[in-house]
Design a protein around this motif. Sequence first.
Motif, PDB file in Angstrom:
ATOM      1  N   PRO A 114     123.766 125.281  73.817  1.00 25.74           N
ATOM      2  CA  PRO A 114     124.701 124.691  75.233  1.00 25.74           C
ATOM      3  C   PRO A 114     125.928 125.612  74.955  1.00 25.74           C
ATOM      4  N   ALA A 115     126.482 125.990  75.925  1.00 26.95           N
ATOM      5  CA  ALA A 115     127.871 126.495  76.134  1.00 26.95           C
ATOM      6  C   ALA A 115     129.021 125.665  76.257  1.00 26.95           C
ATOM      7  N   ALA A 116     128.628 124.633  77.024  1.00 28.40           N
ATOM      8  CA  ALA A 116     130.043 123.511  77.185  1.00 28.40           C
ATOM      9  C   ALA A 116     130.391 122.977  75.800  1.00 28.40           C
ATOM     10  N   GLY A 117     131.625 123.509  75.488  1.00 31.98           N
ATOM     11  CA  GLY A 117     132.227 123.079  74.189  1.00 31.98           C
ATOM     12  C   GLY A 117     132.112 123.820  73.322  1.00 31.98           C
ATOM     13  N   SER A 118     131.285 124.843  73.282  1.00 38.04           N
ATOM     14  CA  SER A 118     131.097 125.756  71.867  1.00 38.04           C
ATOM     15  C   SER A 118     132.366 126.657  71.858  1.00 38.04           C
ATOM     16  N   ALA A 119     132.332 126.989  70.515  1.00 40.30           N
ATOM     17  CA  ALA A 119     133.566 128.033  70.239  1.00 40.30           C
ATOM     18  C   ALA A 119     133.262 128.914  69.175  1.00 40.30           C
ATOM     19  N   VAL A 120     133.758 129.989  69.331  1.00 32.23           N
ATOM     20  CA  VAL A 120     133.618 130.923  68.006  1.00 32.23           C
ATOM     21  C   VAL A 120     134.722 130.374  66.939  1.00 32.23           C
ATOM     22  N   ILE A 121     133.825 130.301  65.813  1.00 33.63           N
ATOM     23  CA  ILE A 121     134.638 129.777  64.736  1.00 33.63           C
ATOM     24  C   ILE A 121     134.803 130.768  63.746  1.00 33.63           C
ATOM     25  N   LYS A 122     134.430 131.984  63.591  1.00 32.47           N
ATOM     26  CA  LYS A 122     134.657 132.922  62.548  1.00 32.47           C
ATOM     27  C   LYS A 122     135.211 134.260  63.428  1.00 32.47           C
ATOM     28  N   GLY A 123     135.191 134.437  64.702  1.00 32.49           N
ATOM     29  CA  GLY A 123     135.834 135.311  65.503  1.00 32.49           C
ATOM     30  C   GLY A 123     134.779 136.441  65.097  1.00 32.49           C
ATOM     31  N   VAL A 124     135.319 137.620  65.801  1.00 34.00           N
ATOM     32  CA  VAL A 124     134.694 138.926  65.647  1.00 34.00           C
ATOM     33  C   VAL A 124     134.981 139.443  64.387  1.00 34.00           C
ATOM     34  N   ILE A 125     133.878 139.575  63.620  1.00 32.84           N
ATOM     35  CA  ILE A 125     134.113 140.111  62.239  1.00 32.84           C
ATOM     36  C   ILE A 125     134.443 141.466  62.163  1.00 32.84           C
ATOM     37  N   SER A 126     133.738 142.115  63.072  1.00 31.72           N
ATOM     38  CA  SER A 126     133.800 143.685  63.237  1.00 31.72           C
ATOM     39  C   SER A 126     134.698 144.036  64.529  1.00 31.72           C
ATOM     40  N   PHE A 127     135.860 144.686  64.630  1.00 30.51           N
ATOM     41  CA  PHE A 127     136.455 144.974  65.851  1.00 30.51           C
ATOM     42  C   PHE A 127     135.863 146.581  66.567  1.00 30.51           C
ATOM     43  N   ASP A 128     135.027 146.887  65.946  1.00 33.01           N
ATOM     44  CA  ASP A 128     134.247 147.988  66.453  1.00 33.01           C
ATOM     45  C   ASP A 128     133.402 147.436  67.732  1.00 33.01           C
ATOM     46  N   PRO A 129     133.902 148.153  68.907  1.00 31.84           N
ATOM     47  CA  PRO A 129     133.161 147.747  70.151  1.00 31.84           C
ATOM     48  C   PRO A 129     131.659 147.801  70.136  1.00 31.84           C
ATOM     49  N   ASN A 130     131.077 148.698  69.248  1.00 35.43           N
ATOM     50  CA  ASN A 130     129.782 149.111  69.311  1.00 35.43           C
ATOM     51  C   ASN A 130     129.040 148.112  68.113  1.00 35.43           C
ATOM     52  N   ARG A 131     129.720 147.598  67.386  1.00 31.32           N
ATOM     53  CA  ARG A 131     129.127 146.498  66.250  1.00 31.32           C
ATOM     54  C   ARG A 131     129.900 145.150  66.236  1.00 31.32           C
ATOM     55  N   GLN A 132     129.359 144.157  66.811  1.00 33.02           N
ATOM     56  CA  GLN A 132     130.202 142.808  66.850  1.00 33.02           C
ATOM     57  C   GLN A 132     129.525 141.717  66.221  1.00 33.02           C
ATOM     58  N   TRP A 133     130.310 140.917  65.195  1.00 30.76           N
ATOM     59  CA  TRP A 133     129.399 139.837  64.815  1.00 30.76           C
ATOM     60  C   TRP A 133     130.246 138.588  65.098  1.00 30.76           C
ATOM     61  N   TYR A 134     129.903 137.404  65.344  1.00 23.84           N
ATOM     62  CA  TYR A 134     130.240 136.229  65.763  1.00 23.84           C
ATOM     63  C   TYR A 134     129.420 134.987  65.061  1.00 23.84           C
ATOM     64  N   LEU A 135     130.262 134.299  64.675  1.00 21.28           N
ATOM     65  CA  LEU A 135     129.726 132.968  64.264  1.00 21.28           C
ATOM     66  C   LEU A 135     130.040 131.753  65.167  1.00 21.28           C
ATOM     67  N   MET A 136     129.431 131.028  65.898  1.00 21.10           N
ATOM     68  CA  MET A 136     129.858 130.058  66.633  1.00 21.10           C
ATOM     69  C   MET A 136     129.313 128.631  66.593  1.00 21.10           C
ATOM     70  N   GLU A 137     129.892 127.689  67.313  1.00 22.84           N
ATOM     71  CA  GLU A 137     129.291 126.289  67.023  1.00 22.84           C
ATOM     72  C   GLU A 137     129.416 125.728  68.347  1.00 22.84           C
ATOM     73  N   THR A 138     128.226 124.812  68.374  1.00 27.14           N
ATOM     74  CA  THR A 138     128.178 124.120  69.794  1.00 27.14           C
ATOM     75  C   THR A 138     129.229 122.759  69.401  1.00 27.14           C
ATOM     76  N   ALA A 139     129.325 122.243  70.634  1.00 26.86           N
ATOM     77  CA  ALA A 139     130.214 120.905  70.750  1.00 26.86           C
ATOM     78  C   ALA A 139     129.661 119.820  69.695  1.00 26.86           C
ATOM     79  N   GLY A 140     128.186 119.903  69.608  1.00 27.56           N
ATOM     80  CA  GLY A 140     127.570 119.083  68.630  1.00 27.56           C
ATOM     81  C   GLY A 140     127.554 119.712  67.110  1.00 27.56           C
ATOM     82  N   GLY A 141     127.980 120.665  66.796  1.00 22.84           N
ATOM     83  CA  GLY A 141     128.419 120.796  65.414  1.00 22.84           C
ATOM     84  C   GLY A 141     127.276 121.835  65.039  1.00 22.84           C
ATOM     85  N   ILE A 142     126.300 122.349  65.852  1.00 24.72           N
ATOM     86  CA  ILE A 142     125.247 123.118  65.536  1.00 24.72           C
ATOM     87  C   ILE A 142     125.766 124.659  65.473  1.00 24.72           C
ATOM     88  N   ARG A 143     125.675 125.316  64.407  1.00 23.46           N
ATOM     89  CA  ARG A 143     126.277 126.840  64.257  1.00 23.46           C
ATOM     90  C   ARG A 143     125.193 127.496  64.530  1.00 23.46           C
TER      91      ARG A 143
END
Length: 170
Positions: free
Chosen positions: A98-127
């Motif tokens: 679910p997108a509502a209330g989800s957030a990026v918690i680690k940000g973009v680990i790589s700033f290369d536009p051709n290689r991106q990592w994200y760690l996110m979390e739902t409003a309910g705490g599911i990563r």
Amino acid sequence: MSKCILRYIAYLPVNLLFVGLAYLLSPFLAAWSMKHGPVLPGRWQWFSTLDADLDGGVGQGVRGYEPNLTGWRLWWQRTCWICRNPAHGWQSELLGMPAAGSAVIKGVISFDPNRQWYLMETAGGIRFFCFKCDRPLVDGFYLKLWFGWVNKSYDGQNHHYAFQVGLKRT
């Protein structure tokens, strides 16, 4: 992080089933759309995209998709659109986060536009995670590798499950 990887792996077989069905059904769904219009009814739209109809390639300006087609050329273009975006509706509504209330918690680990990592979390705490890698090959072609759940909610409701390995052209 290990729970989200295990969840991702557990969802993989059903995702592959839905994607395979989308490829198999694409000619029939495109033929159905020729009579009933570019929006497939109900859950059938889940075999394509939720954020666009079967003529989405035209509206989004995707290379190779042409406006005002009719007959076999329109049928083929719609078949190709389903195959370009197979089972995105299933990946969003059934396997998505679910997108509502989800957030990026680690940000973009790589700033290369051709290689991106994200760690996110739902409003309910599911990563959940997202890994996108577009590697240049030759003549404007890229190897597209997307795994996890897409960092952007295309339908405004869910981050859809992603398992994409393929070629893309810029």
